[in-house]
Scaffold this active site. Structure first.
Site, mmCIF file in Angstrom:
data_model
loop_
_atom_site.group_PDB
_atom_site.id
_atom_site.type_symbol
_atom_site.label_atom_id
_atom_site.label_comp_id
_atom_site.label_asym_id
_atom_site.label_seq_id
_atom_site.Cartn_x
_atom_site.Cartn_y
_atom_site.Cartn_z
ATOM 1 C CB SER A 201 -40.736 -4.324 -68.617
ATOM 2 O OG SER A 201 -40.235 -4.973 -67.407
ATOM 3 C CG HIS A 253 -44.484 -6.715 -66.545
ATOM 4 N ND1 HIS A 253 -44.458 -7.832 -67.389
ATOM 5 C CD2 HIS A 253 -43.322 -6.203 -66.546
ATOM 6 C CE1 HIS A 253 -43.420 -7.640 -68.009
ATOM 7 N NE2 HIS A 253 -42.747 -6.788 -67.618
#
Length: 277
Positions: A201, A253
């Site tokens: 991610s 992230h």
């Protein structure tokens, strides 16, 4: 004739052709494998056409394009809306690096199910102070995913974003962004949670930031990420911070997204080479 645009969506291609016709441009549609190529008949109007292409790439779903199709009522007889098998579509829209990463992540996930997450992490996890010279560990946490749902979501996003970058900017650019984002997002996450983490991610957020800002600042790159998808991803990231969920790689992230935006800004500041006459 000169080619001005490549698209993977025949309906959007037809809408743009119809709109350009209302502006006095004649475009020819050619099909190349699974790609739709648009060619400008009058090369003397190339500069004007490129401005229209830039507007279209910024917002291909703008009502003016669909309205043009309704007004003209025309359709290219050879522009068939065929149903392509999923795997064939996947291969046609993704380059070797995009597919290679998908295969690697799937292979690592299968290995995790066979021997357990802990053993795989002992091989691939971010390096602690005693393993800093095991260079692969600075990048391999991105290959590990700890649930089937997380794996599917990450690979879907990877395919959507990486395939665009590889198709329009090349495998070298995708490799560079992926490698640097795996390193920086992993480093950021290790500062918060220690070495026991993993997931693609952080790289996905980097690709998202890179593709979105590049498309905004340099429309001729043909990279496009809808603003709504970016907003949804940002909301998800902020929810992760607000809830303090330990299972969400919030730092990865944030570092990934920030890095992607910075890399896009730097790349789009590079002077564009003038086209040869």
């Amino acid at each position: 004739m000169v080619r001005i645009l490549n698209l993977n969506n025949p309906r959007l291609a037809q809408a743009f052709v119809d709109y350009m016709a209302t502006q006095g441009f004649t475009l020819t549609i050619k099909l190349e494998s699974q790609e739709v190529q648009l060619w400008l008949e009058d090369e003397s109007r190339l500069e004007e056409a490129e401005k229209q292409v830039a507007l279209f790439v910024r917002d291909p779903l703008h009502p003016r394009y669909q309205e043009a199709s309704w007004k003209t009522g025309k359709a290219q007889p050879h522009l068939k809306m065929s149903h392509t098998p999923f795997l064939k579509s996947l291969r046609s829209r993704a380059g070797p690096l995009t597919i290679g990463m998908i295969v690697l992540c799937l292979a690592v996930f299968i290995l995790q199910q066979m021997v357990g997450d802990e053993l795989v992490m002992s091989w691939l996890a971010w390096p602690d102070s005693s393993r800093v010279f095991q260079v692969w560990r600075w990048f391999t946490p991105a290959l590990m995913n700890f649930s089937f749902i997380a794996l599917l979501i990450n690979l879907a996003w990877w395919w959507y974003l990486a395939s665009q970058i590889e198709m329009h900017l090349g495998s070298g650019k995708l490799f560079t962004v992926t490698l640097i984002s795996a390193l920086i997002s992993g480093w950021g996450q290790s500062m918060v949670s220690g070495v026991w983490f993993g997931g693609l991610s952080g790289v996905v957020y980097a690709l998202m930031g890179y593709a979105w800002l590049t498309g905004q600042l340099k429309p001729e790159s043909r990279l496009y990420v809808p603003g709504g998808l970016l907003v949804i991803s940002l909301i998800f990231m902020f929810i992760g911070y607000a809830t303090g969920g330990a299972d969400v790689a919030n730092a990865a992230h944030a570092f990934g997204l920030g890095l992607g935006l910075v890399m896009a800004f730097v790349d789009t500041r590079t002077p564009r080479n003038k086209k040869s006459k």
